[in-house]
Design a protein around this motif. Structure first.
Motif, PDB file in Angstrom:
ATOM      1  N   VAL B 173       0.874  -1.179   0.000  1.00  0.00           N
ATOM      2  CA  VAL B 173       0.000   0.000   0.000  1.00  0.00           C
ATOM      3  C   VAL B 173       0.912   1.231   0.000  1.00  0.00           C
ATOM      4  O   VAL B 173       1.833   1.323   0.806  1.00  0.00           O
ATOM      5  CB  VAL B 173      -0.911   0.022   1.238  1.00  0.00           C
ATOM      6  N   GLY B 174       0.648   2.169  -0.904  1.00  0.00           N
ATOM      7  CA  GLY B 174       1.543   3.317  -1.040  1.00  0.00           C
ATOM      8  C   GLY B 174       1.365   4.367   0.034  1.00  0.00           C
ATOM      9  O   GLY B 174       1.235   5.559  -0.257  1.00  0.00           O
ATOM     10  N   GLU B 175       1.333   3.923   1.303  1.00  0.00           N
ATOM     11  CA  GLU B 175       1.151   4.909   2.387  1.00  0.00           C
ATOM     12  C   GLU B 175       2.484   5.587   2.694  1.00  0.00           C
ATOM     13  O   GLU B 175       3.448   5.438   1.939  1.00  0.00           O
ATOM     14  CB  GLU B 175       0.488   4.261   3.619  1.00  0.00           C
ATOM     15  N   LEU B 176       2.543   6.313   3.766  1.00  0.00           N
ATOM     16  CA  LEU B 176       3.684   7.166   4.072  1.00  0.00           C
ATOM     17  C   LEU B 176       5.024   6.424   4.113  1.00  0.00           C
ATOM     18  O   LEU B 176       5.994   6.845   3.462  1.00  0.00           O
ATOM     19  CB  LEU B 176       3.416   7.894   5.406  1.00  0.00           C
ATOM     20  N   THR B 177       5.074   5.318   4.821  1.00  0.00           N
ATOM     21  CA  THR B 177       6.343   4.595   4.948  1.00  0.00           C
ATOM     22  C   THR B 177       6.796   4.033   3.602  1.00  0.00           C
ATOM     23  O   THR B 177       7.960   4.131   3.217  1.00  0.00           O
ATOM     24  CB  THR B 177       6.211   3.453   5.983  1.00  0.00           C
ATOM     25  N   ARG B 178       5.837   3.455   2.891  1.00  0.00           N
ATOM     26  CA  ARG B 178       6.130   2.895   1.574  1.00  0.00           C
ATOM     27  C   ARG B 178       6.672   3.982   0.622  1.00  0.00           C
ATOM     28  O   ARG B 178       7.632   3.762  -0.108  1.00  0.00           O
ATOM     29  CB  ARG B 178       4.841   2.299   0.989  1.00  0.00           C
ATOM     30  N   THR B 179       6.049   5.140   0.678  1.00  0.00           N
ATOM     31  CA  THR B 179       6.488   6.246  -0.174  1.00  0.00           C
ATOM     32  C   THR B 179       7.922   6.643   0.172  1.00  0.00           C
ATOM     33  O   THR B 179       8.750   6.886  -0.704  1.00  0.00           O
ATOM     34  CB  THR B 179       5.549   7.458  -0.015  1.00  0.00           C
ATOM     35  N   GLY B 180       8.199   6.693   1.491  1.00  0.00           N
ATOM     36  CA  GLY B 180       9.564   7.001   1.938  1.00  0.00           C
ATOM     37  C   GLY B 180      10.560   6.011   1.369  1.00  0.00           C
ATOM     38  O   GLY B 180      11.609   6.388   0.828  1.00  0.00           O
ATOM     39  N   GLN B 181      10.200   4.748   1.456  1.00  0.00           N
ATOM     40  CA  GLN B 181      11.054   3.676   0.936  1.00  0.00           C
ATOM     41  C   GLN B 181      11.376   3.884  -0.548  1.00  0.00           C
ATOM     42  O   GLN B 181      12.515   3.748  -0.990  1.00  0.00           O
ATOM     43  CB  GLN B 181      10.316   2.349   1.089  1.00  0.00           C
ATOM     44  N   GLU B 182      10.326   4.248  -1.301  1.00  0.00           N
ATOM     45  CA  GLU B 182      10.494   4.428  -2.740  1.00  0.00           C
ATOM     46  C   GLU B 182      11.405   5.614  -3.057  1.00  0.00           C
ATOM     47  O   GLU B 182      12.238   5.557  -3.960  1.00  0.00           O
ATOM     48  CB  GLU B 182       9.128   4.611  -3.419  1.00  0.00           C
ATOM     49  N   ILE B 183      11.246   6.710  -2.288  1.00  0.00           N
ATOM     50  CA  ILE B 183      12.095   7.884  -2.524  1.00  0.00           C
ATOM     51  C   ILE B 183      13.554   7.558  -2.216  1.00  0.00           C
ATOM     52  O   ILE B 183      14.464   7.883  -2.981  1.00  0.00           O
ATOM     53  CB  ILE B 183      11.618   9.087  -1.686  1.00  0.00           C
ATOM     54  N   VAL B 184      13.781   6.864  -1.108  1.00  0.00           N
ATOM     55  CA  VAL B 184      15.154   6.491  -0.740  1.00  0.00           C
ATOM     56  C   VAL B 184      15.767   5.597  -1.812  1.00  0.00           C
ATOM     57  O   VAL B 184      16.933   5.735  -2.166  1.00  0.00           O
ATOM     58  CB  VAL B 184      15.193   5.781   0.636  1.00  0.00           C
ATOM     59  N   ALA B 185      14.959   4.713  -2.367  1.00  0.00           N
ATOM     60  CA  ALA B 185      15.461   3.800  -3.399  1.00  0.00           C
ATOM     61  C   ALA B 185      15.943   4.567  -4.631  1.00  0.00           C
ATOM     62  O   ALA B 185      16.827   4.113  -5.355  1.00  0.00           O
ATOM     63  CB  ALA B 185      14.363   2.809  -3.787  1.00  0.00           C
ATOM     64  N   SER B 186      15.357   5.765  -4.852  1.00  0.00           N
ATOM     65  CA  SER B 186      15.769   6.497  -6.047  1.00  0.00           C
ATOM     66  C   SER B 186      16.851   7.534  -5.779  1.00  0.00           C
ATOM     67  O   SER B 186      17.664   7.817  -6.649  1.00  0.00           O
ATOM     68  CB  SER B 186      14.538   7.164  -6.698  1.00  0.00           C
ATOM     69  N   ASN B 187      16.898   8.122  -4.548  1.00  0.00           N
ATOM     70  CA  ASN B 187      17.931   9.155  -4.334  1.00  0.00           C
ATOM     71  C   ASN B 187      18.994   8.783  -3.289  1.00  0.00           C
ATOM     72  O   ASN B 187      19.922   9.540  -3.047  1.00  0.00           O
ATOM     73  CB  ASN B 187      17.297  10.517  -4.006  1.00  0.00           C
ATOM     74  N   PHE B 188      18.807   7.677  -2.605  1.00  0.00           N
ATOM     75  CA  PHE B 188      19.756   7.183  -1.602  1.00  0.00           C
ATOM     76  C   PHE B 188      20.014   8.143  -0.454  1.00  0.00           C
ATOM     77  O   PHE B 188      20.998   8.026   0.246  1.00  0.00           O
ATOM     78  CB  PHE B 188      21.102   6.778  -2.269  1.00  0.00           C
ATOM     79  N   ARG B 189      19.101   9.113  -0.236  1.00  0.00           N
ATOM     80  CA  ARG B 189      19.296  10.042   0.888  1.00  0.00           C
ATOM     81  C   ARG B 189      18.461   9.561   2.086  1.00  0.00           C
ATOM     82  O   ARG B 189      17.484  10.192   2.480  1.00  0.00           O
ATOM     83  CB  ARG B 189      18.882  11.470   0.489  1.00  0.00           C
ATOM     84  N   ALA B 190      18.888   8.421   2.642  1.00  0.00           N
ATOM     85  CA  ALA B 190      18.110   7.798   3.718  1.00  0.00           C
ATOM     86  C   ALA B 190      17.917   8.724   4.913  1.00  0.00           C
ATOM     87  O   ALA B 190      16.818   8.825   5.473  1.00  0.00           O
ATOM     88  CB  ALA B 190      18.790   6.505   4.173  1.00  0.00           C
ATOM     89  N   PHE B 191      18.968   9.434   5.316  1.00  0.00           N
ATOM     90  CA  PHE B 191      18.874  10.270   6.520  1.00  0.00           C
ATOM     91  C   PHE B 191      17.782  11.320   6.386  1.00  0.00           C
ATOM     92  O   PHE B 191      16.871  11.414   7.197  1.00  0.00           O
ATOM     93  CB  PHE B 191      20.226  10.940   6.813  1.00  0.00           C
ATOM     94  N   GLU B 192      17.870  12.117   5.304  1.00  0.00           N
ATOM     95  CA  GLU B 192      16.910  13.208   5.134  1.00  0.00           C
ATOM     96  C   GLU B 192      15.489  12.687   4.938  1.00  0.00           C
ATOM     97  O   GLU B 192      14.535  13.238   5.496  1.00  0.00           O
ATOM     98  CB  GLU B 192      17.291  14.088   3.926  1.00  0.00           C
ATOM     99  N   VAL B 193      15.358  11.636   4.117  1.00  0.00           N
ATOM    100  CA  VAL B 193      14.015  11.152   3.798  1.00  0.00           C
ATOM    101  C   VAL B 193      13.336  10.536   5.025  1.00  0.00           C
ATOM    102  O   VAL B 193      12.208  10.874   5.364  1.00  0.00           O
ATOM    103  CB  VAL B 193      14.047  10.153   2.628  1.00  0.00           C
ATOM    104  N   TRP B 194      14.066   9.644   5.733  1.00  0.00           N
ATOM    105  CA  TRP B 194      13.435   9.014   6.909  1.00  0.00           C
ATOM    106  C   TRP B 194      13.167  10.030   8.006  1.00  0.00           C
ATOM    107  O   TRP B 194      12.193   9.924   8.754  1.00  0.00           O
ATOM    108  CB  TRP B 194      14.258   7.836   7.431  1.00  0.00           C
ATOM    109  N   LEU B 195      14.013  11.048   8.107  1.00  0.00           N
ATOM    110  CA  LEU B 195      13.766  12.122   9.070  1.00  0.00           C
ATOM    111  C   LEU B 195      12.461  12.839   8.724  1.00  0.00           C
ATOM    112  O   LEU B 195      11.618  13.104   9.592  1.00  0.00           O
ATOM    113  CB  LEU B 195      14.938  13.117   9.073  1.00  0.00           C
TER     114      LEU B 195
END
Lengths: 240, 223
Positions: B173-195
């Protein structure tokens, strides 16, 4: 009006009432006294079936309280009850407490119920407290609202279960005053209390209970000045 | 070689629009899940104090099964397991809402039961003694008082359920966490995105507790 025949009540293996026979006529004020655990509150609660009856019979107006065909909700609305702990509904104003029964049980329209409610609050001296919540009332005021709440159903009999025992001494008088007035107006009342002054002034009869039996019953004058039984004498001595 | 951590503030801002669309799904699942969960919990909570033995046991069975198993397993069972038995696919969103509803319902049932049982026996007796029926006493006397007492523990459960929606990543389900995961997968900025994701959950939970606090104040019986 009320007839109790050979009433027994057990809580598990504990027998609290061991065969009570009692007849109460219309307009009579009966005071029940006795040490704690003697069964007086239980007797009162069996009359409107807040407690189930183990054996024996209770009749209100010739209706068998325990009969499955009897509408117990109707019986209860005809037998008002006042509790030691008041048990007002804390989420409702004094007026709403009083009008709930007329509106929901008697199906009275709101405006009529409100008129009746204000009238009854006036009768117990609390006309100005109609919009107050129970938490903002003193114990004596709460108990008077509770009396008005019961009266709102125009019951045939009022049952009082130690109505002044939870009150500060200086608040007892105002509640007793309301009860005395009711008695003088001819209300049939059964009152569990240790207030001898009240018993002397308005009771037609005092019943002394101990250990699940009625030990002695007589006029207040007789029972207080000339008790026949040793246990009655001991009890009266202990509460004086 | 990496020369230390370079915090990119702009990544946070850039991820906001996508994350907001994820947050929207999180809110939808939470709201529907909790509305159904509350109804389910209210019914089973009342069943739990029923005078009927069978009704009580039935409610108990549901509560024990849900409380005794991880919500992750419940989600997988509903999304992957049930369709096999039913012979039809369940859309991820629907599976998510059902999972949150069924899970929160069990905990809410216990909250409802506790609130009802905490109302003094004298209240029921007073209601019955003026001639109200059992149901009328429940409705006019006990329920309004119980509801008021339920609000703080309900708030707690609502917040837990809101956060539990993050487990729905496993069903896609493309909820908030899933969306975060997808963004990190494309830009590798885990710190900023998960924050940013964490801050968004915080905003959601804080809003929810403010809402409940407001409700509690409004229902205060002495105002």
């Amino acid at each position: 009006m009320i007839r109790i025949e050979n009433l027994h009540k057990n809580f598990g293996s504990l027998e609290v009432l061991k065969g009570i026979d009692l007849t109460i006529s219309k307009g009579e004020v009966t005071v029940i006294m006795g040490p704690s655990g003697s069964g007086k509150s239980t007797l009162l609660r069996c009359i409107n079936r807040l407690e189930g009856i183990t054996s024996g019979k209770v009749f209100i107006d010739n209706q068998d309280v325990a009969d499955k065909k009897t509408d117990i909700n109707f019986i209860r609305s005809e037998a008002g009850m006042v509790f030691q702990q008041f048990n007002l509904f804390p989420h409702m104003t004094a007026l709403a407490n009083v009008t709930l029964g007329p509106r929901k049980v008697r199906k009275m329209p709101s405006d009529k119920a409100e008129k009746l409610g204000r009238e009854l609050l006036g009768k117990v001296g609390l006309a100005d407290k109609a919009d107050s919540y129970p938490d903002h009332l003193s114990g004596g005021q709460k108990q008077r609202v509770a009396i008005a709440r019961s009266l709102a159903l125009q019951p045939k009999v009022m049952l009082f279960d130690e109505p002044t025992s939870a009150l500060d001494p200086e608040l007892v008088g105002e509640v007793l005053e309301v009860m005395k007035q009711l008695g003088r107006e001819g209300m049939t009342m059964i009152v569990v209390t240790h207030e001898m002054g009240f018993a002397r002034e308005v009771a037609d009869r005092v019943i002394f209970m101990d250990g699940g039996y009625i030990i002695e019953e007589n006029t207040p004058k007789e029972i207080f000045t000339n008790p026949q039984h040793q246990r009655t004498r001991e009890f009266l001595r202990s509460i004086l | 070689m990496e020369m230390g951590f370079d915090f990119q503030y702009s990544v946070m801002w850039e991820s906001v629009p996508l994350l907001l669309s994820g947050a929207k799904l999180t809110i939808i699942i939470t709201v529907f899940g909790l509305v159904i969960g509350f109804l389910l919990g209210a019914i089973t909570g009342l069943m739990k104090i029923s005078r009927n033995w069978f009704v009580r046991k039935l409610a108990g069975l549901y509560i024990e099964c849900i409380r005794g198993t991880p919500i992750m397993v419940q989600v997988m069972f509903i999304y992957f397991g049930l369709p096999m038995a039913l012979g039809m696919r369940i859309p991820p969103m629907a599976a998510g809402i059902v999972a949150i509803a069924v899970n929160s319902g069990a905990y809410i049932a216990e909250i409802v039961r506790g609130a009802f049982q905490s109302i003094e026996k004298g209240q029921t007796e007073a209601g019955r003694s003026i001639g109200l029926s059992h149901l009328q006493t429940m409705y006019y006397v006990i329920w309004p008082q119980a509801l008021r007492r339920m609000i703080p523990p309900l708030g707690n459960q609502f917040i837990i359920s809101l956060k539990d929606t993050s487990l729905l990543v496993v069903v896609g389900v493309g909820e908030l966490t899933r969306t975060g995961q997808e963004i990190v997968a494309s830009n590798f900025r885990a710190f900023e995105v998960w924050l940013t994701v964490a801050l968004m959950y915080l905003v959601l939970t804080l809003s929810l507790s403010r809402l409940l606090h407001f409700l509690e104040k409004r229902m205060d019986i002495n105002t």
